[in-house]
Design a protein around this motif. Structure first.
Motif, short mmCIF file in Angstrom:
data_model
loop_
_atom_site.label_atom_id
_atom_site.label_comp_id
_atom_site.label_asym_id
_atom_site.label_seq_id
_atom_site.Cartn_x
_atom_site.Cartn_y
_atom_site.Cartn_z
N VAL A 1 3.87 -30.89 33.26
CA VAL A 1 4.99 -30.05 32.85
C VAL A 1 4.54 -29.12 31.73
O VAL A 1 4.16 -29.58 30.65
N CYS A 2 4.55 -27.84 31.99
CA CYS A 2 4.37 -26.74 31.04
C CYS A 2 3.26 -26.97 30.01
O CYS A 2 2.10 -26.84 30.33
N TYR A 3 3.59 -27.31 28.76
CA TYR A 3 2.60 -27.40 27.69
C TYR A 3 1.51 -28.42 27.99
O TYR A 3 0.39 -28.33 27.45
N ASP A 4 1.80 -29.39 28.85
CA ASP A 4 0.76 -30.33 29.29
C ASP A 4 -0.50 -29.59 29.74
O ASP A 4 -1.62 -30.08 29.56
N ASN A 5 -0.28 -28.43 30.36
CA ASN A 5 -1.40 -27.75 31.00
C ASN A 5 -2.37 -27.10 30.03
O ASN A 5 -3.45 -26.65 30.42
N ARG A 6 -2.00 -27.06 28.74
CA ARG A 6 -2.92 -26.59 27.70
C ARG A 6 -3.98 -27.65 27.38
O ARG A 6 -4.91 -27.38 26.61
N PHE A 7 -3.84 -28.83 27.96
CA PHE A 7 -4.77 -29.93 27.70
C PHE A 7 -5.60 -30.18 28.96
O PHE A 7 -5.13 -30.81 29.91
N PRO A 8 -6.83 -29.68 29.00
CA PRO A 8 -7.63 -29.73 30.23
C PRO A 8 -7.91 -31.13 30.73
O PRO A 8 -8.19 -31.31 31.92
N GLU A 9 -7.82 -32.12 29.85
CA GLU A 9 -8.14 -33.48 30.29
C GLU A 9 -7.15 -34.00 31.33
O GLU A 9 -7.49 -34.89 32.12
N LEU A 10 -5.93 -33.46 31.38
CA LEU A 10 -4.99 -33.90 32.42
C LEU A 10 -5.49 -33.54 33.81
O LEU A 10 -5.44 -34.36 34.73
N ALA A 11 -5.98 -32.31 33.96
CA ALA A 11 -6.52 -31.89 35.25
C ALA A 11 -7.82 -32.63 35.55
O ALA A 11 -8.10 -32.97 36.71
N GLU A 12 -8.61 -32.88 34.53
CA GLU A 12 -9.86 -33.62 34.73
C GLU A 12 -9.58 -35.04 35.23
O GLU A 12 -10.26 -35.54 36.13
N ARG A 13 -8.56 -35.67 34.65
CA ARG A 13 -8.20 -37.02 35.11
C ARG A 13 -7.64 -36.98 36.53
O ARG A 13 -7.87 -37.89 37.33
N ALA A 14 -6.89 -35.93 36.83
CA ALA A 14 -6.35 -35.80 38.19
C ALA A 14 -7.48 -35.72 39.21
O ALA A 14 -7.44 -36.38 40.26
N ARG B 1 -7.55 -24.22 35.51
CA ARG B 1 -7.47 -25.63 35.89
C ARG B 1 -7.90 -25.79 37.35
O ARG B 1 -8.57 -26.75 37.71
N ALA B 2 -7.49 -24.84 38.19
CA ALA B 2 -7.87 -24.90 39.60
C ALA B 2 -9.38 -24.77 39.76
O ALA B 2 -10.03 -25.60 40.42
N ARG B 3 -9.93 -23.74 39.16
CA ARG B 3 -11.35 -23.40 39.34
C ARG B 3 -12.26 -24.47 38.74
O ARG B 3 -13.29 -24.84 39.34
N GLU B 4 -11.91 -24.98 37.58
CA GLU B 4 -12.79 -25.94 36.90
C GLU B 4 -12.79 -27.31 37.57
O GLU B 4 -13.73 -28.09 37.40
N ASN B 5 -11.73 -27.61 38.32
CA ASN B 5 -11.59 -28.96 38.87
C ASN B 5 -11.51 -29.00 40.39
O ASN B 5 -11.38 -30.07 40.98
N GLY B 6 -11.62 -27.83 41.03
CA GLY B 6 -11.56 -27.80 42.48
C GLY B 6 -10.22 -28.26 43.04
O GLY B 6 -10.17 -28.89 44.11
N LEU B 7 -9.13 -27.92 42.34
CA LEU B 7 -7.79 -28.35 42.73
C LEU B 7 -6.96 -27.18 43.24
O LEU B 7 -7.13 -26.05 42.77
N PHE B 8 -6.06 -27.46 44.15
CA PHE B 8 -4.97 -26.53 44.41
C PHE B 8 -3.96 -26.70 43.28
O PHE B 8 -3.60 -27.83 42.93
N VAL B 9 -3.52 -25.61 42.69
CA VAL B 9 -2.58 -25.66 41.57
C VAL B 9 -1.33 -24.87 41.91
O VAL B 9 -1.42 -23.72 42.35
#
Length: 247
Positions: free
Chosen positions: A150-163, A191-199
């Motif tokens: 949710v929103c400000y969460d995305n300023r923390f790259p570790e969330l996408a890394e854990r995903a 976040r998409a590019r660094e982690n190979g995720l669909f965002v």
């Protein structure tokens, strides 16, 4: 869904009516139906879409706080059952500690609750109103593993890394971003590019506590390139087919 079919998702945007849960749920129900007609199996809504992003309003009116099985979400659950579509619905949802969370409730295609995620990283005046979450959000639909933020969460790259490390393929962000916010370029596609995720980003349209929001709800591919956008200012959907072979 067959194992060799891709999955389509939608990011929805509309102007929440401040404090009018019934009206907003009605709009969300219609957007679920519209997304289903375009082939979407999941619809993502913006941060606090059920009430609008108004901190004073939510703080002063605890009646706006939902429960996980809140009857006011009944029309939305019915739409999910009718269409076989899942919905990520963000609202102020009661916690055991007394304050609400900024919570994403994932309603499954059968109308049942798949999971709940409470925003972990609160920002600004949110800290005076809400309780932060303590756990990452995950669920599986059609064999695809999804992550919730949710929103400000995305300023923390570790969330996408854990995903990514947890086997997630799709990263869903319910947000309220004002005109001029750099997240559209500097956060979500990164976040998409660094982690190979669909965002997928679902944003508000219209006025909020942080300023005017112009939509631009977008789905990015794993290379950070946009796959679909709902455009600026008007309610609507960004729908994209994600080539995720399951099996």
């Amino acid at each position: 869904m067959r194992d060799d079919q891709p999955i389509s998702i939608a990011a929805a945007q509309f102007s929440s009516v401040p404090g009018d849960v019934e009206a907003n749920v009605h709009t969300m129900r219609n957007l679920v139906r519209a997304a289903s007609e375009e082939g979407a199996r999941l619809v993502l809504f913006a941060e606090l879409a059920v009430t609008g992003y108004g901190m004073e309003l939510v703080a002063e009116r605890p009646g706006l706080w939902l429960t996980e099985d809140d009857s006011r979400l009944g029309p939305l659950r019915e739409a999910c059952r009718e269409t076989g579509t899942a919905a990520v619905v963000n609202a102020a949802v009661r916690t055991a500690g007394g304050r609400p969370g900024i919570s994403s409730l994932v309603i499954g295609p059968d109308g049942a609750l798949l999971t709940r995620y409470d925003k972990r990283h609160l920002h600004g005046v949110e800290l005076d109103v809400f309780a932060p979450g303590e756990h990452d959000g995950r669920f599986t639909l059609d064999g695809v593993r999804f992550a919730l933020t949710v929103c400000y969460d995305n300023r923390f790259p570790e969330l996408a890394e854990r995903a990514r490390a947890d086997g997630c393929r799709v990263y869903l962000a319910s947000s309220v971003l004002e005109d001029g916010n750099d997240s559209f370029e500097a956060v979500y596609p990164v976040r998409a590019r660094e982690n190979g995720l669909f965002v997928a980003l679902a944003n508000q349209v219209g006025a909020s506590d942080i300023g005017m929001c112009l939509g631009d709800s977008t789905i990015w591919g794993p290379d950070g390139a946009p796959l679909a956008t709902a455009g600026r200012r008007d309610p609507g959907l960004a729908v994209a087919e994600l080539p995720l072979a399951v099996g």
